[in-house]
Write a protein that holds these residues in place. Structure first.
Motif, PDB file in Angstrom:
ATOM      1  N   PRO A   6       0.963  -1.085  -0.012  1.00 25.04           N
ATOM      2  CA  PRO A   6       0.073  -0.148  -0.044  1.00 25.04           C
ATOM      3  C   PRO A   6       0.946   1.292   0.156  1.00 25.04           C
ATOM      4  O   PRO A   6       1.942   1.200   0.248  1.00 25.04           O
ATOM      5  CB  PRO A   6      -0.993  -0.210   1.321  1.00 25.04           C
ATOM      6  CG  PRO A   6       0.145  -0.927   2.296  1.00 25.04           C
ATOM      7  CD  PRO A   6       0.952  -1.862   1.521  1.00 25.04           C
ATOM      8  N   VAL A   7       0.266   2.430  -0.274  1.00 29.01           N
ATOM      9  CA  VAL A   7       0.929   3.804  -0.369  1.00 29.01           C
ATOM     10  C   VAL A   7       0.543   4.207   1.389  1.00 29.01           C
ATOM     11  O   VAL A   7      -0.814   4.373   1.345  1.00 29.01           O
ATOM     12  CB  VAL A   7       0.357   4.832  -1.328  1.00 29.01           C
ATOM     13  CG1 VAL A   7       0.928   5.961  -1.404  1.00 29.01           C
ATOM     14  CG2 VAL A   7       0.643   3.932  -2.789  1.00 29.01           C
ATOM     15  N   GLY A  29       6.865  -4.031   2.770  1.00 27.43           N
ATOM     16  CA  GLY A  29       6.800  -3.827   1.458  1.00 27.43           C
ATOM     17  C   GLY A  29       5.764  -2.747   1.119  1.00 27.43           C
ATOM     18  O   GLY A  29       5.452  -2.476  -0.348  1.00 27.43           O
ATOM     19  N   ALA A  30       5.296  -1.915   1.968  1.00 29.58           N
ATOM     20  CA  ALA A  30       4.669  -0.571   1.637  1.00 29.58           C
ATOM     21  C   ALA A  30       5.483   0.256   1.040  1.00 29.58           C
ATOM     22  O   ALA A  30       6.868   0.261   0.975  1.00 29.58           O
ATOM     23  CB  ALA A  30       4.323  -0.052   2.888  1.00 29.58           C
ATOM     24  N   ARG A  31       4.943   1.065   0.009  1.00 28.24           N
ATOM     25  CA  ARG A  31       5.643   2.076  -0.697  1.00 28.24           C
ATOM     26  C   ARG A  31       5.268   3.495   0.157  1.00 28.24           C
ATOM     27  O   ARG A  31       3.994   4.085   0.640  1.00 28.24           O
ATOM     28  CB  ARG A  31       4.905   2.545  -1.926  1.00 28.24           C
ATOM     29  CG  ARG A  31       5.211   1.335  -3.091  1.00 28.24           C
ATOM     30  CD  ARG A  31       4.269   1.216  -4.309  1.00 28.24           C
ATOM     31  NE  ARG A  31       2.827   0.861  -3.916  1.00 28.24           N
ATOM     32  CZ  ARG A  31       1.831   1.003  -4.803  1.00 28.24           C
ATOM     33  NH1 ARG A  31       2.137   1.668  -5.865  1.00 28.24           N
ATOM     34  NH2 ARG A  31       0.778   0.846  -4.653  1.00 28.24           N
ATOM     35  N   LEU A  32       6.364   4.132   0.599  1.00 28.63           N
ATOM     36  CA  LEU A  32       6.278   5.206   1.704  1.00 28.63           C
ATOM     37  C   LEU A  32       6.608   6.579   1.187  1.00 28.63           C
ATOM     38  O   LEU A  32       7.296   6.940   0.170  1.00 28.63           O
ATOM     39  CB  LEU A  32       7.333   4.868   2.471  1.00 28.63           C
ATOM     40  CG  LEU A  32       7.130   3.282   3.461  1.00 28.63           C
ATOM     41  CD1 LEU A  32       8.554   3.174   4.242  1.00 28.63           C
ATOM     42  CD2 LEU A  32       5.925   3.453   4.193  1.00 28.63           C
ATOM     43  N   VAL A  33       5.695   7.378   1.689  1.00 29.82           N
ATOM     44  CA  VAL A  33       5.729   8.918   1.708  1.00 29.82           C
ATOM     45  C   VAL A  33       5.925   9.527   3.046  1.00 29.82           C
ATOM     46  O   VAL A  33       5.001   9.302   3.879  1.00 29.82           O
ATOM     47  CB  VAL A  33       4.511   9.733   0.975  1.00 29.82           C
ATOM     48  CG1 VAL A  33       4.845  11.205   0.780  1.00 29.82           C
ATOM     49  CG2 VAL A  33       4.397   9.140  -0.284  1.00 29.82           C
ATOM     50  N   LEU A  34       7.250   9.892   3.272  1.00 34.02           N
ATOM     51  CA  LEU A  34       7.635  10.085   4.665  1.00 34.02           C
ATOM     52  C   LEU A  34       7.554  11.738   4.872  1.00 34.02           C
ATOM     53  O   LEU A  34       8.339  12.466   3.951  1.00 34.02           O
ATOM     54  CB  LEU A  34       8.876   9.663   4.966  1.00 34.02           C
ATOM     55  CG  LEU A  34       8.957   8.171   5.069  1.00 34.02           C
ATOM     56  CD1 LEU A  34      10.358   7.631   5.302  1.00 34.02           C
ATOM     57  CD2 LEU A  34       7.803   7.609   5.460  1.00 34.02           C
TER      58      LEU A  34
END
Length: 324
Positions: A6-7, A29-34
């Motif tokens: 997930p994002v 395995g997440a897609r990250l926006v930090l």
């Protein structure tokens, strides 16, 4: 929801609970926006997540600025095509009596800890409802139920976060939106750099008040909320849950006990310099880029177990008294 890839957007991701959560999500395995205010520490967190195989975008942002939060959400969709999970986590605090904390610091804490969450909720839910699903997680605190002396602004903000979550869930009910969930996580005392970063107008050195739990424990709770959304969940041991229950049953007794405990154990008699900490700006020194604050360890774990046993005994005594 199944995590898969997930994002996930995480605010306050450069240290403490936010960084621990980012690392756990990276492992899944997440897609990250930090997001965080400090670019150097934020990029350090992003590198650690990339080492674990995650795809990461780092966005410098102040959550109290609605335009910056909107840009953060737009960046997530631009990069990955959707936004599945938003973790509202960025927060600041100050130690000191209400009369001693400068009005501008008090207001700034409310701006970051409350308005910042409102900004995040608006940006996230707009996209989640448009795409047909998602999970918003608001990281509050058990002090939202049992506020502390010398931490009025922080305690107020965490109570407000709980109220915000209830209001958002109610609005989703009225809109018949069962595909979007709003969860509140209530950490107990957590081993993070918060106590080194907070503003301090008490004249005394603040320390983490036992029992102290690891930031990774909260991160695991957040991940469980992503998979199986719940209205509200405590991140900490049984003592934290019992404290909240006791406060509902005997508020006066609990508030007096907490006041004494904070005065004895959270603020040391050792003098400390007055500082605005990271309330108005990001701090680059010290343990800014770390998950922990150095408050956890074998000795402290032993103290936590002793205190938990005492709390359990106290709770049992209250129950027996009320049943008599």
């Amino acid at each position: 929801m199944r995590l898969g890839n997930p994002v996930v957007v995480i605010t306050g991701a450069s240290s403490g609970i936010g960084r621990a959560t980012a690392l756990r999500c990276a492992d899944e395995g997440a897609r990250l926006v930090l997001a965080a205010r400090g670019a150097a520490a934020l990029e350090s967190a992003a590198r650690d997540c990339r080492k674990r195989g995650a795809t990461v975008v780092a966005v410098t942002a102040d959550v109290s600025d609605a335009a910056q939060v909107e840009t953060l959400a737009a960046r997530a969709v631009e990069e990955f095509g959707r936004l599945d999970v938003w973790v509202n986590n960025a927060a600041v605090g100050a130690f000191g009596r209400i009369a001693d904390v400068p009005p501008e610091d008090f207001q700034r804490i409310l701006d970051v800890n409350i308005t910042g969450y409102v900004n995040g909720a608006r940006a996230a839910l707009a996209r989640m409802t448009a795409q047909g699903g998602g999970v918003l997680i608001n990281v509050a605190s058990i002090v939202g139920e049992t506020p502390l002396p010398y931490s009025a602004a922080y305690s107020m903000s965490k109570a407000a976060v709980r109220a915000l979550s209830v209001s958002l869930r109610s609005e989703l009910v009225l809109d018949a939106r069962q595909d979007v969930s709003v969860c509140t996580v209530l950490p107990a005392t957590i081993d993070t750099p918060f106590y080194q970063h907070a503003a301090n107008y008490s004249g005394r050195k603040p320390v983490a008040m036992p029992p102290v739990y690891t930031a990774d424990r909260v991160a695991k709770t957040v991940l469980r909320a992503m998979r199986h959304p719940r209205r509200e969940v405590v991140a900490g041991g049984v003592a934290a849950r019992l404290l909240m229950l006791q406060h509902k049953a005997t508020p006066g007794t609990v508030e007096r006990a907490i006041a004494r405990q904070v005065d004895r154990t959270q603020l040391r008699r050792k003098p400390a310099a007055t500082t605005s900490g990271n309330v108005h700006r990001s701090l680059d020194a010290g343990r800014k880029g770390s998950v922990d604050g150095g408050w956890h360890g074998r000795r402290r774990t032993a103290r936590r177990r002793v205190l938990t046993a005492a709390v359990l005994a106290g709770a049992a005594a209250v129950v027996r008294k009320r049943m008599a």
